[in-house]
Design a protein around this motif. Sequence first.
Motif, PDB file in Angstrom:
ATOM      1  N   GLU A 706       0.813  -1.157   0.148  1.00  0.00           N
ATOM      2  CA  GLU A 706      -0.049   0.033  -0.040  1.00  0.00           C
ATOM      3  C   GLU A 706       0.883   1.291  -0.118  1.00  0.00           C
ATOM      4  OE1 GLU A 706      -3.940  -1.090   2.683  1.00  0.00           O
ATOM      5  OE2 GLU A 706      -1.854  -0.912   3.767  1.00  0.00           O
ATOM      6  N   ALA A 707       1.905   1.008   0.723  1.00  0.00           N
ATOM      7  CA  ALA A 707       2.996   2.531   0.804  1.00  0.00           C
ATOM      8  C   ALA A 707       3.816   2.596  -0.423  1.00  0.00           C
ATOM      9  CB  ALA A 707       3.737   2.315   2.055  1.00  0.00           C
ATOM     10  N   GLY A 708       3.883   1.849  -1.211  1.00  0.00           N
ATOM     11  CA  GLY A 708       4.763   1.845  -2.303  1.00  0.00           C
ATOM     12  C   GLY A 708       6.168   1.435  -2.168  1.00  0.00           C
ATOM     13  N   ILE A 709       6.343   0.700  -1.133  1.00  0.00           N
ATOM     14  CA  ILE A 709       7.635   0.318  -0.851  1.00  0.00           C
ATOM     15  C   ILE A 709       7.967  -1.335  -0.844  1.00  0.00           C
ATOM     16  CG2 ILE A 709       8.629   2.184   0.351  1.00  0.00           C
ATOM     17  CD1 ILE A 709       7.726   0.891   3.125  1.00  0.00           C
ATOM     18  N   GLY A 710       7.155  -1.793  -1.513  1.00  0.00           N
ATOM     19  CA  GLY A 710       7.105  -3.128  -1.669  1.00  0.00           C
ATOM     20  C   GLY A 710       8.504  -3.700  -2.341  1.00  0.00           C
ATOM     21  N   PHE A 711       9.425  -2.706  -3.085  1.00  0.00           N
ATOM     22  CA  PHE A 711      10.394  -3.245  -3.602  1.00  0.00           C
ATOM     23  C   PHE A 711      11.655  -3.697  -2.302  1.00  0.00           C
ATOM     24  CE2 PHE A 711      10.511   1.288  -2.760  1.00  0.00           C
ATOM     25  CZ  PHE A 711      11.760   1.358  -2.138  1.00  0.00           C
ATOM     26  N   ALA A 712      11.155  -3.301  -1.336  1.00  0.00           N
ATOM     27  CA  ALA A 712      12.279  -3.778  -0.160  1.00  0.00           C
ATOM     28  C   ALA A 712      11.494  -4.818   0.778  1.00  0.00           C
ATOM     29  CB  ALA A 712      12.044  -2.519   0.959  1.00  0.00           C
ATOM     30  N   VAL A 713      10.991  -5.574  -0.091  1.00  0.00           N
ATOM     31  CA  VAL A 713      10.399  -6.811   0.702  1.00  0.00           C
ATOM     32  C   VAL A 713      10.898  -8.112  -0.193  1.00  0.00           C
ATOM     33  CG1 VAL A 713       8.442  -8.225   1.212  1.00  0.00           C
ATOM     34  CG2 VAL A 713       8.408  -5.744   1.455  1.00  0.00           C
ATOM     35  N   ARG A 714      11.627  -8.985   0.506  1.00  0.00           N
ATOM     36  CA  ARG A 714      12.093 -10.033  -0.268  1.00  0.00           C
ATOM     37  C   ARG A 714      11.175 -11.554   0.400  1.00  0.00           C
ATOM     38  NH1 ARG A 714      17.277 -10.203  -2.631  1.00  0.00           N
ATOM     39  NH2 ARG A 714      16.870 -12.377  -2.937  1.00  0.00           N
ATOM     40  N   THR A 715      10.354 -11.961  -0.331  1.00  0.00           N
ATOM     41  CA  THR A 715       9.402 -12.906   0.091  1.00  0.00           C
ATOM     42  C   THR A 715      10.210 -14.177   0.139  1.00  0.00           C
ATOM     43  OG1 THR A 715       8.582 -13.072  -2.096  1.00  0.00           O
ATOM     44  CG2 THR A 715       7.216 -11.766  -0.424  1.00  0.00           C
ATOM     45  N   ASP A 716      11.493 -14.298  -0.586  1.00  0.00           N
ATOM     46  CA  ASP A 716      12.268 -15.589  -0.432  1.00  0.00           C
ATOM     47  C   ASP A 716      12.968 -15.850   0.806  1.00  0.00           C
ATOM     48  OD1 ASP A 716      13.879 -13.634  -1.036  1.00  0.00           O
ATOM     49  OD2 ASP A 716      14.909 -14.693  -2.569  1.00  0.00           O
ATOM     50  N   LYS A 717      12.878 -14.963   1.827  1.00  0.00           N
ATOM     51  CA  LYS A 717      13.424 -15.352   3.157  1.00  0.00           C
ATOM     52  C   LYS A 717      12.350 -15.178   4.244  1.00  0.00           C
ATOM     53  CE  LYS A 717      14.918 -11.416   5.028  1.00  0.00           C
ATOM     54  NZ  LYS A 717      15.540 -10.495   5.717  1.00  0.00           N
ATOM     55  N   GLU A 718      12.606 -15.644   5.484  1.00  0.00           N
ATOM     56  CA  GLU A 718      11.866 -15.527   6.492  1.00  0.00           C
ATOM     57  C   GLU A 718      12.221 -14.255   7.266  1.00  0.00           C
ATOM     58  OE1 GLU A 718       9.376 -17.424   7.240  1.00  0.00           O
ATOM     59  OE2 GLU A 718       9.478 -18.580   5.718  1.00  0.00           O
ATOM     60  N   PHE A 719      10.999 -13.398   7.589  1.00  0.00           N
ATOM     61  CA  PHE A 719      11.243 -12.380   8.239  1.00  0.00           C
ATOM     62  C   PHE A 719       9.911 -12.178   9.216  1.00  0.00           C
ATOM     63  CE2 PHE A 719       9.838 -11.238   4.069  1.00  0.00           C
ATOM     64  CZ  PHE A 719       8.856 -10.489   4.369  1.00  0.00           C
ATOM     65  N   LEU A 720       9.926 -11.548  10.301  1.00  0.00           N
ATOM     66  CA  LEU A 720       8.817 -11.011  10.935  1.00  0.00           C
ATOM     67  C   LEU A 720       7.821 -10.477  10.121  1.00  0.00           C
ATOM     68  CD1 LEU A 720       7.789 -11.028  13.920  1.00  0.00           C
ATOM     69  CD2 LEU A 720       8.762  -8.900  14.309  1.00  0.00           C
ATOM     70  N   GLY A 721       6.699 -10.731  10.221  1.00  0.00           N
ATOM     71  CA  GLY A 721       5.633 -10.246   9.330  1.00  0.00           C
ATOM     72  C   GLY A 721       5.287 -10.746   8.122  1.00  0.00           C
ATOM     73  N   ARG A 722       6.400 -11.463   7.553  1.00  0.00           N
ATOM     74  CA  ARG A 722       6.256 -12.295   6.253  1.00  0.00           C
ATOM     75  C   ARG A 722       4.928 -12.997   5.919  1.00  0.00           C
ATOM     76  NH1 ARG A 722       6.762 -16.862   3.539  1.00  0.00           N
ATOM     77  NH2 ARG A 722       7.760 -16.892   1.587  1.00  0.00           N
ATOM     78  N   ALA A 723       4.314 -13.819   6.926  1.00  0.00           N
ATOM     79  CA  ALA A 723       3.186 -14.538   6.720  1.00  0.00           C
ATOM     80  C   ALA A 723       1.994 -13.864   6.521  1.00  0.00           C
ATOM     81  CB  ALA A 723       2.843 -15.299   7.938  1.00  0.00           C
ATOM     82  N   ALA A 724       2.072 -12.475   7.145  1.00  0.00           N
ATOM     83  CA  ALA A 724       0.811 -11.418   7.143  1.00  0.00           C
ATOM     84  C   ALA A 724       0.625 -10.972   5.763  1.00  0.00           C
ATOM     85  CB  ALA A 724       0.827 -10.385   8.080  1.00  0.00           C
ATOM     86  N   LEU A 725       1.964 -10.760   5.013  1.00  0.00           N
ATOM     87  CA  LEU A 725       2.079 -10.090   3.841  1.00  0.00           C
ATOM     88  C   LEU A 725       1.486 -11.087   2.592  1.00  0.00           C
ATOM     89  CD1 LEU A 725       5.469  -8.349   3.772  1.00  0.00           C
ATOM     90  CD2 LEU A 725       3.060  -7.325   4.192  1.00  0.00           C
ATOM     91  N   GLU A 726       1.426 -12.306   2.945  1.00  0.00           N
ATOM     92  CA  GLU A 726       0.805 -13.124   1.722  1.00  0.00           C
ATOM     93  C   GLU A 726      -0.493 -13.017   1.257  1.00  0.00           C
ATOM     94  OE1 GLU A 726       1.253 -17.084   3.044  1.00  0.00           O
ATOM     95  OE2 GLU A 726       3.321 -17.179   3.360  1.00  0.00           O
TER      96      GLU A 726
END
Length: 818
Positions: A706-726
């Motif tokens: 939503e904030a336009g910063i999805g480019f800073a998210v790597r879904t091929d790794k584990e991180f806090l909050g990752r599951a919620a982004l799916e």
Amino acid sequence: MSSTPETRPNGPQVVIIGAGIVGCSLADELTARGWTDVTVLEQGPLPAPGGSTSHAPGLVFQTSPSRTLTALARYTVEKFASLRADGIPCFNQVGGLELATTQERLTDLHRKAGYAAAWGIRGEVVSPARCKELWPLIDESVVLGGFHTPDDGLARALLAARAQLERASGRGALFLDRHTVTGIEKENGRVTAVVTDQGVFPADHVVSAAGFWGPVIGRMAGVDVPLQPLAHQYARTRPLADLQDHEAEATRPILRFQDRDLYFREHTDRIGIGSYAHRPLPVDPFAILPYDEARARNMDMPSSFPFTTEDWAPSWDDCRRLIPALRETEVEEGFNGVFSFTPDGMPVLGETRQLRGFWLAEAVWVTHSAGVAKAVAEWMVDGRPSLDLHECDLTRFEDAQRSPSFVRERGSQQFVEVYDVLHPLQPMEQPRPLRVSPFYARQQQLGARFLEGGGWERPHWYEANAPLVDAMDPLPERDAWSARYWSPIAAAEAKATREKVALYDMTPLRRLEVTGPGALDFLSRMTTNNLRKKPGAVTYTLLLDETGGVRSDLTVARLAPDRFQVGANSPADLDWLTRHAPEGVQIRDITSGTCCIGVWGPLARDLVQPLTRDDFSHEGFGYFRAKQTHLGHVPVTAMRLSYVGELGWELYTTADLGLRLWDTLWEAGSDLGVVAAGRSAFNSLRLEKGYRAWGVDMTDEHNPYEAGIGFAVRTDKEFLGRAALEDAPVTRRLTPLLLDEPAAVVLGKEPVYVDGAPAGYVTSASYGYTLGRCVAYAWLPAGLTTGTGVHIEYFGEKVPATVAEEPLFDPKMTRIRR
């Protein structure tokens, strides 16, 4: 085998200290969520224990410049409107009316109407005649207009407290009055019990909802509570002939006469009047008497001090000018009631870092009480509130802002300014200067115009650059409001940055050092982007919470295999990382011991390269890379970053060498036309590039996409909050807007209309001097396409704007990557 707090059928043991409106509301909200092992301790008698709740006039005006405070107030209205005690409603929705008797105030009421539209509150600016209809007793001839909010009204605080007490008790909560807290027990950094004069109460969680006694409770827990109690005058008149036929407690709107720091409400056939017009009357929380001792000294309650008639006289004259009927009566009774103020006027909420399990719900007025209780209950039960609370988070104050002297001085100033027309950039006047960078003396010599943030003196422009304005095309004339705390010099500094090179003081940006053998794994787990890069790499990444909300954005530089420098936003980031850090990982705030200069512009390399033997070419020092080197005699950590969209570096050194670094750069740039530039130009340049500011453009209420910063998210790794982004929804977006008219300007927080209806609100805005248009970012529905026309309401006027495609400036990043 005993169960853990998490597995107990009634939830963990919670002790709430204070049974005023906040404590009762919190007990109700916690028990409604299944945490029913709740004990509420009160030193005074119930149901009127003698704190601020017991004398509160109950005015609830929902609209605030703070979206968070408005949301808290809105929930309070909704909840109290649903409650009854003894068959009496706990909220009387008579509406609110704010009067303007000066043109400045009338203009401000239009701005406030914009806030209301932005935050979803019903309200409108009305004529003097309509004000007279709503409040027949006022002298219409002195009124220029008003702001009417039909859903505001009077909270019957003691009844609302009792209604929630009864509901919470019905679910298992225990309320005990005449229990004075004498100590807080702790073990291994966690709270374990509350000690009272009537016994000890074990606890997994303790919440201080003690109001102006908060600092007293905090000291017992080893926690400082940045809260200053102040006395505030309230009086009731004798019966008025014009109200003789009234049987209801109140039928007219609650009334604000802010030009004279006054408010009014009906008490059947009398009028109650509150005044902020008098001198600040700070009260020592450690000297406030217990209930029985206060009564023995002829005080109605500990929070009710004797009325000081000498402070009242000027206000009484103002009251009689506005309401002529008061000329036929006198004040029958009055008192100086004690309320809590903080250095920034916001509540103090959250779990303390010093003592786990010890929570604060302090500096909360009746207006926001139920909303705060809901948010804190969510925080405790679910791990996070559903509403962004960063403005209220207890971690927001810097260490330099926690001294008793600071809290007293700025708390008193908050009292003075409670009804003032305040500009969003307007700084507090004292105590200043408090925190200065090593460059402060040079900045003064250059005629810096300082504003303040986080205790830091921050240059917004430099008078030394005034001659540069003469060489520019004339700028559109600004309105009086947007021209405050602004200068055309900012445009000249932005132009110099785009065309030559400028020095920016970036020292106030928070810097954390994270070290230890587990530092990489820890930071990788906590943040969204790939940090597993060789030393020398710099990465933009995000801190998310468990729901995928953006808690912060960070710049992480890997300086050595086990040493990282993290550019963060607030003390809350340090608190969040510290809470999650495993043993062996050290996190240290190094901001005060270091400093930073941003060197940006097309000539930045020409300035820096001659000062060092290291290769600062694009090939030798790529974008988002870091080097530890020397510039002249100064050891620096250089990071090739740019928050303004131009070639350049952030240069860090220790505070003792900061002045030498400034002088070295200044001398080297003299032949290149180097200028010092301030935050006003900086904000313009960063918005032209679409760079977000956490806490303004995005918070934990928003996900990265939503904030336009999805480019800073790597879904091929584990991180806090990752599951919620799916499954993260994208129903709204942070949307760039360009105002259509070259002379139009907005400042932020204005409502945005789509097809004639409010659809969102502006976050950041600044004139884009390179583009020749004002740039605004706004939260709007996700479906809007580039070229869509919208309107931004600015002081009651609808200003046309168009959805733009970002980045607005240099979309191919050629200027940064050269």
